[in-house]
Design a protein around this motif. Structure first.
Motif, PDB file in Angstrom:
ATOM      1  N   VAL A   1       0.769  -1.186  -0.007  1.00  0.00           N
ATOM      2  CA  VAL A   1       0.191  -0.102  -0.032  1.00  0.00           C
ATOM      3  C   VAL A   1       0.836   1.141  -0.001  1.00  0.00           C
ATOM      4  O   VAL A   1       0.709   2.099  -0.863  1.00  0.00           O
ATOM      5  CB  VAL A   1      -0.864  -0.104   1.168  1.00  0.00           C
ATOM      6  N   GLY A   2       1.883   1.167   0.983  1.00  0.00           N
ATOM      7  CA  GLY A   2       2.889   2.528   0.908  1.00  0.00           C
ATOM      8  C   GLY A   2       3.428   2.744  -0.426  1.00  0.00           C
ATOM      9  O   GLY A   2       3.461   3.985  -0.844  1.00  0.00           O
ATOM     10  N   ALA A   3       4.128   1.687  -0.800  1.00  0.00           N
ATOM     11  CA  ALA A   3       5.032   1.902  -2.134  1.00  0.00           C
ATOM     12  C   ALA A   3       4.129   2.314  -3.377  1.00  0.00           C
ATOM     13  O   ALA A   3       4.516   3.142  -4.073  1.00  0.00           O
ATOM     14  CB  ALA A   3       5.776   0.611  -2.261  1.00  0.00           C
ATOM     15  N   VAL A   4       3.015   1.509  -3.594  1.00  0.00           N
ATOM     16  CA  VAL A   4       2.122   1.482  -4.576  1.00  0.00           C
ATOM     17  C   VAL A   4       1.508   3.191  -4.628  1.00  0.00           C
ATOM     18  O   VAL A   4       1.484   3.744  -5.677  1.00  0.00           O
ATOM     19  CB  VAL A   4       1.219   0.611  -4.823  1.00  0.00           C
ATOM     20  N   SER A   5       0.852   3.208  -3.477  1.00  0.00           N
ATOM     21  CA  SER A   5       0.256   4.628  -3.500  1.00  0.00           C
ATOM     22  C   SER A   5       1.125   5.762  -3.734  1.00  0.00           C
ATOM     23  O   SER A   5       0.826   6.788  -4.419  1.00  0.00           O
ATOM     24  CB  SER A   5      -0.486   4.634  -1.981  1.00  0.00           C
ATOM     25  N   ARG A   6       2.431   5.860  -2.921  1.00  0.00           N
ATOM     26  CA  ARG A   6       3.491   6.630  -3.084  1.00  0.00           C
ATOM     27  C   ARG A   6       3.963   6.654  -4.617  1.00  0.00           C
ATOM     28  O   ARG A   6       3.892   8.064  -5.123  1.00  0.00           O
ATOM     29  CB  ARG A   6       4.512   6.171  -2.158  1.00  0.00           C
ATOM     30  N   SER A   7       4.215   5.772  -5.043  1.00  0.00           N
ATOM     31  CA  SER A   7       4.451   5.710  -6.548  1.00  0.00           C
ATOM     32  C   SER A   7       3.390   6.318  -7.645  1.00  0.00           C
ATOM     33  O   SER A   7       3.820   7.043  -8.667  1.00  0.00           O
ATOM     34  CB  SER A   7       5.153   4.471  -7.095  1.00  0.00           C
ATOM     35  N   VAL A   8       2.213   5.770  -7.291  1.00  0.00           N
ATOM     36  CA  VAL A   8       1.158   6.274  -8.337  1.00  0.00           C
ATOM     37  C   VAL A   8       1.106   7.795  -8.308  1.00  0.00           C
ATOM     38  O   VAL A   8       0.988   8.588  -9.317  1.00  0.00           O
ATOM     39  CB  VAL A   8      -0.081   5.480  -7.941  1.00  0.00           C
ATOM     40  N   PHE A   9       0.905   8.426  -6.802  1.00  0.00           N
ATOM     41  CA  PHE A   9       0.868   9.781  -6.720  1.00  0.00           C
ATOM     42  C   PHE A   9       2.076  10.468  -7.318  1.00  0.00           C
ATOM     43  O   PHE A   9       2.004  11.381  -8.027  1.00  0.00           O
ATOM     44  CB  PHE A   9       0.642  10.069  -5.435  1.00  0.00           C
ATOM     45  N   GLN A  10       3.424  10.001  -6.951  1.00  0.00           N
ATOM     46  CA  GLN A  10       4.502  10.620  -7.635  1.00  0.00           C
ATOM     47  C   GLN A  10       4.495  10.707  -9.314  1.00  0.00           C
ATOM     48  O   GLN A  10       5.099  11.710  -9.609  1.00  0.00           O
ATOM     49  CB  GLN A  10       5.637  10.162  -6.988  1.00  0.00           C
ATOM     50  N   ILE A  11       4.043   9.542  -9.614  1.00  0.00           N
ATOM     51  CA  ILE A  11       4.301   9.227 -11.019  1.00  0.00           C
ATOM     52  C   ILE A  11       2.814  10.267 -11.893  1.00  0.00           C
ATOM     53  O   ILE A  11       3.590  10.840 -12.715  1.00  0.00           O
ATOM     54  CB  ILE A  11       4.075   7.691 -11.745  1.00  0.00           C
ATOM     55  N   ALA A  12       1.883  10.133 -11.340  1.00  0.00           N
ATOM     56  CA  ALA A  12       0.893  11.033 -11.631  1.00  0.00           C
ATOM     57  C   ALA A  12       1.143  12.691 -11.799  1.00  0.00           C
ATOM     58  O   ALA A  12       0.641  13.470 -12.483  1.00  0.00           O
ATOM     59  CB  ALA A  12      -0.520  10.643 -10.969  1.00  0.00           C
ATOM     60  N   THR A  13       1.525  13.041 -10.544  1.00  0.00           N
ATOM     61  CA  THR A  13       2.149  14.422 -10.373  1.00  0.00           C
ATOM     62  C   THR A  13       3.291  14.792 -10.934  1.00  0.00           C
ATOM     63  O   THR A  13       3.294  16.350 -11.250  1.00  0.00           O
ATOM     64  CB  THR A  13       1.719  14.784  -8.726  1.00  0.00           C
ATOM     65  N   ASP A  14       4.426  13.979 -10.334  1.00  0.00           N
ATOM     66  CA  ASP A  14       5.804  14.883 -10.622  1.00  0.00           C
ATOM     67  C   ASP A  14       6.540  13.707 -11.447  1.00  0.00           C
ATOM     68  O   ASP A  14       7.722  13.875 -11.037  1.00  0.00           O
ATOM     69  CB  ASP A  14       6.302  15.044  -9.486  1.00  0.00           C
ATOM     70  N   PHE A  15       6.262  12.951 -12.353  1.00  0.00           N
ATOM     71  CA  PHE A  15       7.187  12.130 -13.140  1.00  0.00           C
ATOM     72  C   PHE A  15       8.476  12.669 -13.553  1.00  0.00           C
ATOM     73  O   PHE A  15       9.545  12.348 -13.485  1.00  0.00           O
ATOM     74  CB  PHE A  15       6.250  11.220 -14.094  1.00  0.00           C
ATOM     75  N   ASP A  16       8.146  13.888 -14.186  1.00  0.00           N
ATOM     76  CA  ASP A  16       9.557  14.448 -14.620  1.00  0.00           C
ATOM     77  C   ASP A  16      10.565  15.088 -13.767  1.00  0.00           C
ATOM     78  O   ASP A  16      11.799  14.956 -14.266  1.00  0.00           O
ATOM     79  CB  ASP A  16       9.033  15.841 -15.579  1.00  0.00           C
ATOM     80  N   LYS A  17      10.149  15.123 -12.472  1.00  0.00           N
ATOM     81  CA  LYS A  17      10.863  15.630 -11.548  1.00  0.00           C
ATOM     82  C   LYS A  17      12.065  14.369 -11.158  1.00  0.00           C
ATOM     83  O   LYS A  17      13.372  14.604 -11.110  1.00  0.00           O
ATOM     84  CB  LYS A  17      10.109  15.831 -10.135  1.00  0.00           C
ATOM     85  N   ALA A  18      11.702  13.329 -11.100  1.00  0.00           N
ATOM     86  CA  ALA A  18      12.333  11.895 -10.771  1.00  0.00           C
ATOM     87  C   ALA A  18      11.845  10.774 -11.110  1.00  0.00           C
ATOM     88  O   ALA A  18      11.480   9.808 -10.415  1.00  0.00           O
ATOM     89  CB  ALA A  18      12.699  12.004  -9.067  1.00  0.00           C
ATOM     90  N   PRO A  19      12.078  10.458 -12.462  1.00  0.00           N
ATOM     91  CA  PRO A  19      11.516   9.404 -13.190  1.00  0.00           C
ATOM     92  C   PRO A  19      12.139   8.117 -12.560  1.00  0.00           C
ATOM     93  O   PRO A  19      11.403   7.294 -12.476  1.00  0.00           O
ATOM     94  CB  PRO A  19      11.849   9.466 -14.673  1.00  0.00           C
ATOM     95  N   LEU A  20      13.332   8.041 -12.430  1.00  0.00           N
ATOM     96  CA  LEU A  20      14.057   6.756 -11.989  1.00  0.00           C
ATOM     97  C   LEU A  20      13.593   6.540 -10.513  1.00  0.00           C
ATOM     98  O   LEU A  20      13.285   5.468 -10.107  1.00  0.00           O
ATOM     99  CB  LEU A  20      15.617   6.977 -11.878  1.00  0.00           C
ATOM    100  N   ALA A  21      13.601   7.689  -9.490  1.00  0.00           N
ATOM    101  CA  ALA A  21      13.016   7.196  -8.189  1.00  0.00           C
ATOM    102  C   ALA A  21      11.995   6.641  -8.182  1.00  0.00           C
ATOM    103  O   ALA A  21      11.710   5.746  -7.438  1.00  0.00           O
ATOM    104  CB  ALA A  21      13.473   8.631  -7.538  1.00  0.00           C
ATOM    105  N   TYR A  22      10.998   7.449  -8.938  1.00  0.00           N
ATOM    106  CA  TYR A  22       9.527   6.803  -8.852  1.00  0.00           C
ATOM    107  C   TYR A  22       8.912   5.725  -9.204  1.00  0.00           C
ATOM    108  O   TYR A  22       8.220   4.892  -8.961  1.00  0.00           O
ATOM    109  CB  TYR A  22       8.687   8.084  -9.530  1.00  0.00           C
ATOM    110  N   THR A  23      10.008   5.460 -10.670  1.00  0.00           N
ATOM    111  CA  THR A  23       9.860   4.064 -11.175  1.00  0.00           C
ATOM    112  C   THR A  23      10.212   2.897 -10.348  1.00  0.00           C
ATOM    113  O   THR A  23       9.665   1.918  -9.904  1.00  0.00           O
ATOM    114  CB  THR A  23      10.545   3.770 -12.592  1.00  0.00           C
ATOM    115  N   LEU A  24      11.450   3.102  -9.634  1.00  0.00           N
ATOM    116  CA  LEU A  24      11.916   2.236  -8.577  1.00  0.00           C
ATOM    117  C   LEU A  24      11.126   1.925  -7.225  1.00  0.00           C
ATOM    118  O   LEU A  24      10.813   0.779  -6.912  1.00  0.00           O
ATOM    119  CB  LEU A  24      13.288   2.881  -7.994  1.00  0.00           C
ATOM    120  N   SER A  25      10.296   3.166  -6.905  1.00  0.00           N
ATOM    121  CA  SER A  25       9.352   2.675  -5.742  1.00  0.00           C
ATOM    122  C   SER A  25       8.005   2.080  -6.557  1.00  0.00           C
ATOM    123  O   SER A  25       7.517   1.163  -5.582  1.00  0.00           O
ATOM    124  CB  SER A  25       8.742   4.353  -5.258  1.00  0.00           C
ATOM    125  N   ALA A  26       7.813   2.024  -7.695  1.00  0.00           N
ATOM    126  CA  ALA A  26       6.537   1.391  -8.340  1.00  0.00           C
ATOM    127  C   ALA A  26       7.289  -0.249  -8.338  1.00  0.00           C
ATOM    128  O   ALA A  26       6.249  -0.964  -8.096  1.00  0.00           O
ATOM    129  CB  ALA A  26       6.320   2.064  -9.526  1.00  0.00           C
TER     130      ALA A  26
END
Length: 141
Positions: free
Chosen positions: A31-56
């Motif tokens: 729940v923590g990793a998926v919800s975090r990554s979905v939110f980050q990918i949906a709102t700020d993917f351009d900011k840190a694509p590698l970090a957000y993809t790794l969280s997903a």
């Protein structure tokens, strides 16, 4: 789904004893990793694509391990062991990378600093799970 039959006529539930806590903790991490990554990918993917993809990816790995533990049986136990080992390698690699080169990621991942933002659960969980899965194998022999 029921646990697969084991040699000797019985089945081994991986969710008995400490396995119950592992399933619960992995479920929380999903729940923590998926919800975090979905939110980050949906709102700020351009900011840190590698970090957000790794969280997903971490969330997917946690989900597969949770499923394998609940499913039970020898095949699921082996699959969970492989995933836990891969998870541990990922946590150690990303954790070390973020300590050695803090600027490598524009934002943190679930595994940054060995999971410090998650109370180090990302590094402790695969170690605990690997011990439990080894013990569960020994108990079925």
């Amino acid at each position: 789904m029921n646990a697969e039959p084991e040699a000797g006529g019985g089945s081994r539930r991986l969710t008995s004893g400490p396995g119950t806590l592992l399933v619960w903790l992995y479920g929380v991490m999903v729940v923590g990793a998926v919800s975090r990554s979905v939110f980050q990918i949906a709102t700020d993917f351009d900011k840190a694509p590698l970090a957000y993809t790794l969280s997903a990816v971490a969330g997917v790995v946690y989900g597969f391990i949770t499923y394998s533990l609940v499913r039970g049986g020898e095949t699921a136990r082996r699959a969970a062991r492989v995933c836990c080992a891969a998870e541990l390698v990922g946590v150690l690699a990303v954790g070390t990378w973020t300590l050695v080169e803090p600027s490598a990621f524009a934002d943190s991942t679930v595994w940054s600093d060995y999971g410090m933002e998650y109370l180090f659960i990302p590094v402790l969980l695969p170690v605990s799970a690997l011990f439990w899965l080894r013990r569960a194998r020994t108990a079925t022999r």
